[in-house]
Design an enzyme around this catalytic site. Structure first.
Site, PDB file in Angstrom:
ATOM      1  N   TYR A   3     -24.680  11.823  10.096  1.00 48.87           N
ATOM      2  CA  TYR A   3     -24.637  10.478  10.667  1.00 48.87           C
ATOM      3  C   TYR A   3     -26.012  10.063  11.192  1.00 48.87           C
ATOM      4  O   TYR A   3     -26.517  10.625  12.162  1.00 48.87           O
ATOM      5  CB  TYR A   3     -23.615  10.393  11.795  1.00 48.87           C
TER       6      TYR A   3
ATOM      7  N   HIS B 183     -17.949  19.325   5.667  1.00 51.15           N
ATOM      8  CA  HIS B 183     -17.969  17.865   5.598  1.00 51.15           C
ATOM      9  C   HIS B 183     -17.815  17.353   4.165  1.00 51.15           C
ATOM     10  O   HIS B 183     -18.559  17.746   3.270  1.00 51.15           O
ATOM     11  CB  HIS B 183     -19.294  17.374   6.185  1.00 51.15           C
TER      12      HIS B 183
END
Length: 310
Positions: free
Chosen positions: A56, A123
């Site tokens: 992110y 992820h």
């Protein structure tokens, strides 16, 4: 605030939790000082689970979150981060090797200023070779779990079928939680089809993106959104319908997402402390199921229409 356990982890988390992706300025530029206050507001108002990733903002979200955590007692929150997906200078990168996964855990702890991660996730496994995830990535994380560096191990993905496959093929007990996004919202409830499987395998369920990455918002769909145009249009009509009734669709979406007791928690992200407080206030009221049905009728044949992750 109501608290629920994530599977069999022993972690009792708030049913609405804080997703820190916005701290990485992934939606728009943010002021770090305001973003830090958003984190503090979340914890002060009873949200005790925070999820982030080195991906992110290409490490920015973890860095800003680390600044916010300096002022918080470690016992006041559980922290989840991820391995496998990264980036630098605007370029996305993926590496699911055992070495990179282990190194990533320690790098995240340094950015976050902590010495223990409650849940470490692989992820977006759809970008990986699933066999590598099962044979290499997960065992590396389980090794760190056995050493006490991390508490629990999870997997995240947009494609629920991938989450199921990994659990079926991984060593028993390797996967303790899954993080699914955009599949338990007003326009898409596909996650319910997989709840029995997850529960039978002792896997806790974390839901994310109750606004379907902006589809269900008065602000409007961001230009980058990958949803097909018919779905975008159906959600736009649903937004207008709720507005005409004086009931913001964001409120309905938040209430709906946290109402299912089989889902431990739902993550939402905002770098604005006022938005954080507003969403917590939203879920203090019961969901209007009549309006939910009206929205579902408007969305019609676009219900459960999804898109490819990017």
């Amino acid at each position: 605030m109501e608290y629920r356990e994530i599977g069999k982890t022993g972690l009792k988390v708030s049913r609405l939790s804080y997703g820190a992706s916005s701290l990485g300025s992934v939606f728009h530029e943010t002021d770090d000082r305001v973003a830090i206050k958003a984190v503090h507001t979340a914890v002060e108002r009873g949200m005790n689970f925070i999820d982030v990733s080195p991906y992110y903002g290409h490490y920015k979200a973890e860095t800003v979150l680390g600044k916010a955590l300096k002022d918080l007692d470690r016992s006041d929150y559980y922290l989840s981060t991820k391995v496998g997906r990264y980036g630098k200078d605007g370029v996305n990168t993926w590496d699911y090797s055992a070495k990179r996964a282990k190194d990533s855990v320690y790098e995240s702890m340094e950015r976050l200023g902590i010495d223990y991660i409650d849940i470490i996730n692989v992820h977006d496994v759809e970008f990986a070779d699933l066999n590598q995830v099962v044979e290499e990535t997960l065992p590396a994380l389980v090794e760190l779990r056995d050493k006490g560096v991390v508490g629990h191990v999870g997997v995240t993905d947009l494609q629920l079928e991938n989450l199921k496959w990994v659990i079926e093929h991984a060593a028993p007990g390797s996967v303790e939680s899954v993080l699914s996004f955009c599949h338990y919202a007003l326009n898409d409830d596909k996650l319910v089809d997989f709840l029995d499987f997850f529960e039978e395998n002792g896997v806790g369920v974390i839901n994310a993106s109750p606004l379907s990455m902006g589809l269900l918002s008065q602000r409007g769909v961001p230009a980058w959104h990958p949803a097909p145009k018919p779905l975008v249009e159906a959600c736009r009509k649903a937004v207008q319908h709720c507005a005409a009734k004086g009931y913001p669709i964001e409120k309905l979406a938040m209430q709906y997402s946290v109402a299912n007791p089989r889902i431990a928690t739902t993550l939402f992200s905002s770098a604005n402390p006022d938005n954080v407080a507003r969403n917590i206030d939203f879920i203090s009221e019961p969901v209007d199921m009549q309006l939910v049905e009206e929205v579902r009728e408007i969305i019609g044949d676009q219900k459960r229409v999804s898109w490819a992750n990017s």
